[in-house]
Design an enzyme around this catalytic site. Sequence first.
Site, PDB file in Angstrom:
ATOM      1  N   SER A 153       0.846  -1.202   0.000  1.00  0.00           N
ATOM      2  CA  SER A 153       0.000   0.000   0.000  1.00  0.00           C
ATOM      3  C   SER A 153       0.877   1.245   0.000  1.00  0.00           C
ATOM      4  CB  SER A 153      -0.912   0.015   1.237  1.00  0.00           C
ATOM      5  OG  SER A 153      -0.165   0.343   2.398  1.00  0.00           O
ATOM      6  N   SER A 213       0.980   3.573   2.308  1.00  0.00           N
ATOM      7  CA  SER A 213       1.007   4.190   3.633  1.00  0.00           C
ATOM      8  C   SER A 213       2.392   4.692   4.035  1.00  0.00           C
ATOM      9  CB  SER A 213       0.499   3.205   4.688  1.00  0.00           C
ATOM     10  OG  SER A 213       1.413   2.151   4.884  1.00  0.00           O
ATOM     11  N   LYS A 231       5.490  -0.032   9.258  1.00  0.00           N
ATOM     12  CA  LYS A 231       5.338   1.366   9.671  1.00  0.00           C
ATOM     13  C   LYS A 231       6.642   1.827  10.312  1.00  0.00           C
ATOM     14  CE  LYS A 231       0.852   1.115   8.744  1.00  0.00           C
ATOM     15  NZ  LYS A 231       0.243   1.776   7.579  1.00  0.00           N
ATOM     16  N   SER A 235      -2.776   6.279   6.195  1.00  0.00           N
ATOM     17  CA  SER A 235      -2.102   5.204   6.925  1.00  0.00           C
ATOM     18  C   SER A 235      -2.955   4.755   8.103  1.00  0.00           C
ATOM     19  CB  SER A 235      -0.732   5.685   7.432  1.00  0.00           C
ATOM     20  OG  SER A 235      -0.124   4.698   8.245  1.00  0.00           O
TER      21      SER A 235
END
Length: 248
Positions: A41, A43, A104, A195
């Site tokens: 993705s 994010s 992350k 996100s």
Amino acid sequence: MSESTKDQSGGLWENVKVLIQALLLAVIIRTLFFQPFSIPSGSMMSTLLVGDYLFVSKFSYGYSKYSMPFSPDLFSGRIWSDEPERGDVAVFRLPSNPKLDYIKRVVGLPGDRIQVRDGVLFINGNAVERELVGNYTPEGRYNRGTDVPIYRETLPNGVTYTTLDLNPNSPGDNTREFVVPAGHYFMMGDNRDNSQDSRFDVGFVPLENFIGRATIIFFSIAEDASPLEIWKWPTDLRFDRFFKSAQR
């Protein structure tokens, strides 16, 4: 049995042994050292893009059951544990669904107070240094036809990286103050307005859930292309991202 048949049988068995050894070696490397990971993705834009393939260092934080294939429940906690550092880009298992891998950035350590006010990250009551450095043009499905402001953040320990600000009034731009529990971490995506992270349903991430630290991008291709579509490589490979750090 003729000598020819014996030779063929012996040669086949040697090939099988080599294959088994290669598979065992691959399992050991993947379990203990490096695991390949692809970015699913946007994010973490612009640090990591959809179509980036990177290696995750499994030994950076020690090992938990999530370090093993199929996550066998052999032990709890971590062994040979080393704690993530503020600013690390890390892969972890989603606490609410440990079958899912997320990637992350670590922004909050155990005991930290984390809050976002008007798009600015605050750690223990102090604003993280944030400087507008230009504009960014997302590619593929993330391109809305306009450039996006890009900021450079510098954490208290000196780690610096860029973040995107798609919307100055998004739900994640103003949050309550989060107090990170012992043994847990607060994670955020660099693409702050796109996100799902610790500000929302991800919540605090236990140390046990960490898989490893992102290290280097070894392959990158435009998001609408598969690495198996070799005929697209001349136009869709992102050669400028090969062997680039996955941290910033």
